[in-house]
Design an enzyme around this catalytic site. Structure first.
Site, PDB file in Angstrom:
ATOM      1  N   HIS A 107      14.562 -27.275  36.567  1.00 41.42           N
ATOM      2  CA  HIS A 107      13.958 -25.938  36.479  1.00 41.42           C
ATOM      3  C   HIS A 107      14.825 -24.973  35.662  1.00 41.42           C
ATOM      4  CE1 HIS A 107      16.689 -24.940  39.779  1.00 41.42           C
ATOM      5  NE2 HIS A 107      16.455 -23.675  39.532  1.00 41.42           N
TER       6      HIS A 107
ATOM      7  N   HIS B 165      21.765 -29.199  35.700  1.00 41.98           N
ATOM      8  CA  HIS B 165      21.680 -27.839  35.161  1.00 41.98           C
ATOM      9  C   HIS B 165      22.827 -27.523  34.197  1.00 41.98           C
ATOM     10  CE1 HIS B 165      18.748 -27.680  38.209  1.00 41.98           C
ATOM     11  NE2 HIS B 165      19.452 -27.132  39.176  1.00 41.98           N
TER      12      HIS B 165
ATOM     13  N   LYS C  73      14.026 -21.396  32.619  1.00 48.85           N
ATOM     14  CA  LYS C  73      14.478 -20.000  32.708  1.00 48.85           C
ATOM     15  C   LYS C  73      14.440 -19.397  31.302  1.00 48.85           C
ATOM     16  CE  LYS C  73      17.569 -20.832  36.636  1.00 48.85           C
ATOM     17  NZ  LYS C  73      17.035 -20.065  37.755  1.00 48.85           N
TER      18      LYS C  73
ATOM     19  N   LYS D 221      28.975 -22.883  45.805  1.00 45.89           N
ATOM     20  CA  LYS D 221      28.160 -22.149  46.779  1.00 45.89           C
ATOM     21  C   LYS D 221      29.061 -21.228  47.589  1.00 45.89           C
ATOM     22  CE  LYS D 221      24.323 -25.285  47.092  1.00 45.89           C
ATOM     23  NZ  LYS D 221      23.360 -24.553  46.263  1.00 45.89           N
TER      24      LYS D 221
ATOM     25  N   LYS E  38      13.418 -33.099  40.424  1.00 49.27           N
ATOM     26  CA  LYS E  38      14.767 -33.623  40.600  1.00 49.27           C
ATOM     27  C   LYS E  38      15.081 -33.810  42.085  1.00 49.27           C
ATOM     28  CE  LYS E  38      18.873 -30.892  40.640  1.00 49.27           C
ATOM     29  NZ  LYS E  38      19.001 -30.151  41.886  1.00 49.27           N
TER      30      LYS E  38
ATOM     31  N   ASP F 107      24.293 -32.317  42.368  1.00 46.32           N
ATOM     32  CA  ASP F 107      23.257 -31.305  42.592  1.00 46.32           C
ATOM     33  C   ASP F 107      23.112 -30.351  41.410  1.00 46.32           C
ATOM     34  OD1 ASP F 107      21.328 -29.998  44.241  1.00 46.32           O
ATOM     35  OD2 ASP F 107      22.793 -28.424  44.656  1.00 46.32           O
TER      36      ASP F 107
END
Ligand code: BG6
Length: 503
Positions: free
Chosen positions: A200, A262, A204, A352, A170, A257
């Site tokens: 990713h 995700h 998990k 973040k 990605k 992002d």
């Protein structure tokens, strides 16, 4: 309160799939991704005995390096980033199959060198010509590399004989248009079955466990719908800032992002219908249906449904514009307009430089219709049940429920039943890249994003991203590092008559 969990006994049948011999060719080897994630993942697979016995790794990058120098760099990376300590003897054996080719990706001769080296490796280790190409480069290089591979005859069509597969890292584009052109470009060279797009998060363990929890336990299915669920929270909170990725991040922002990929992946796994089988395409088709049912963001509702933020100090990070309006925090209210979920809000929250690192899914069940435990101070403690899947850290599952507090008074207490992954199964779950690399070698695409998924997710989020590129979400910065995000985001949630669950 901790619960003892009995793991499946070792005698139970498990799905052990053979991994065929192959070479993993990493373009952009030596970059951050290969040092921090790929090499440690491969090393841990070797340590766990799951890497195929016949395996080689070929690093390809512009820098002129000898095989020895490349191996040394990779050894240092594994010592620094592996979840398990480096064992010198295992590394020595692993490093025998690690090679390096330097060259410019624009230059056809580089691919000729890669091809010649691959033949040598095939010959030396009996790899049967199977190749997995990992494009750990910026997406702007994908086209050049894919065409270079094709011209050098390194891509075989799917079917009998040696296989060729390509892993794309990605981001898959930055909007619908660029995602489509990236997909068209990949389709010029590869069949969709040969393309493995990595998100990713899907690797998990605890993300995969969403499927097991939902579809291997009959207790949840009857509750998993609008009749019993009040709302769902999905959060991915980070304590880190943008670090050294300021330049990239300042052209990306949190919606592209994390949310587009995700969070939407986790939302789809949480909301999807049971697939017909556990096969890759059945699962991926059900997930796609969730995306298709997402309520379209309308320009007159976006401001009501989306809250953005930027941490103080972001504009001083290296590579970030001093007047940047790029968001580092987002909270969204999303609806899945289908029979199961109509009217149930899904709150997505990520950012973040927040107070605590936590990725979780919390399913809040509806309050009881009537309290039988009359006194107001008793009712106060009858909190609605919340089922939380802790994706990271401290992986596990917890259920909040009410119980009578022992004693002659009628007191109701709130309790938590907690399953911790490390206690139940002994040890940390493996890293996402370990599972994903292995699956790609085995040709199992379940945990990879399909072309239609990528395009549909961009199609949904594009209007939101564009809206905030045209209308300021600020004033920014609007939250302090180490806080829970913008204060007005809490007010926004209170306006919904709810509060964010503190991880
Ligand atoms: C990446 C994002 O995809 O995921 C990063 O680009 C983010 O900004 C990271 O920090 C989070 O992944 P993890 O596995 O650390 O939760």
């Amino acid at each position: 309160m901790a619960t003892r969990v009995a793991a499946i006994p070792p005698s139970a049948p498990t799905r052990r799939v053979q991994t065929p011999p192959c070479t993993l060719v990493v373009f952009g080897a030596g970059g951050d991704l290969s040092r921090r994630k790929l090499l440690p993942a491969l090393y841990n697979l070797a340590m766990g005995g799951t890497l195929p016995d016949r395996f080689a790794l070929l690093g390809v990058a512009r820098r002129g390096l000898t095989n020895e120098a490349f191996r040394e760099e990779m050894r240092a990376a594994v010592s620094e980033f592996s979840r398990r300590r480096l064992d010198p003897e295992l590394w020595r054996r692993f490093a025998e199959g690690v090679d390096y080719v330097s060259g410019d990706f624009e230059d056809g001769a580089s691919f000729e060198r890669v091809s010649a080296r691959l033949q040598q490796l095939d010959h030396r280790f009996g790899l049967e010509g199977n190749r997995l190409f990992y494009l750990a480069t910026p997406p702007t290089e994908f086209g050049t590399i894919l065409r270079g591979l094709k011209r050098a005859g390194l891509i075989h069509p799917p079917g009998a004989g040696p296989w060729s597969r390509v892993i794309l890292e990605k981001p898959f584009g930055r909007d619908l248009e660029s995602a489509r052109s990236l997909n068209r470009l990949a389709a010029e060279v590869l069949d969709e079955s040969q393309i493995f797009r990595i998100d990713h998060y899907l690797g998990k363990e605890t993300v995969q466990n969403i499927l097991v929890l939902r579809f291997a336990n009959s207790i949840f299915e009857p509750l998993w719908n609008r009749k019993y669920v009040d709302y769902v929270e999905i959060c991915a909170l980070e304590t880190v800032g943008v670090g050294t990725r300021g330049k990239f991040y300042d052209q990306t922002g949190v919606l592209r992002d994390i949310v587009q990929n995700h969070l939407l992946e986790v939302l789809a796994l949480t909301a999807m219908e049971p697939p017909t089988t556990g096969g890759a395409d059945d699962i991926r088709s059900e997930k796609l249906k969730v995306l298709n049912a997402l309520r379209d963001p309308w320009s007159d509702t976006i401001r009501r449904d989306v809250v953005l933020g930027q941490y103080r100090g972001y504009r001083e990070e290296p590579g970030v514009a001093p007047d940047s309006m790029v968001p580092t925090y987002a909270a969204l209210r999303v609806f899945v307009d289908n029979w199961r979920w109509q009217g149930v809000p899904f709150y997505l929250r990520t950012g973040k430089k927040l107070k605590k690192r936590a990725t979780e899914v919390s399913v809040h069940l509806q309050p009881i219709p009537l309290s039988l435990f009359g006194r107001p101070d008793v009712c106060e403690f009858v909190k609605p049940n919340v089922l939380t899947l802790r994706i990271q850290p401290d992986e596990g599952i917890q259920l909040e429920f009410a119980s009578k507090v022992p004693g002659d008074d009628f007191m109701v207490g709130a309790l938590t039943m907690d399953m911790k992954y490390t206690e139940a199964f002994g040890g940390e779950p493996p890293e996402a890249y370990e599972r994903l690399l292995l699956d790609a070698m085995r040709g199992d695409a379940t945990l990879f994003s399909r072309r239609d998924w990528v395009e549909t997710s961009w199609g949904w989020i594009d209007p939101i991203v564009r809206y905030f590129e045209e209308h300021a979400a600020g004033p920014f910065p609007n939250y302090e590092p180490g806080s829970w995000g913008p204060a007005h985001c809490d007010e926004w949630m209170r306006g919904e008559h709810r509060t964010w669950r503190e991880p």
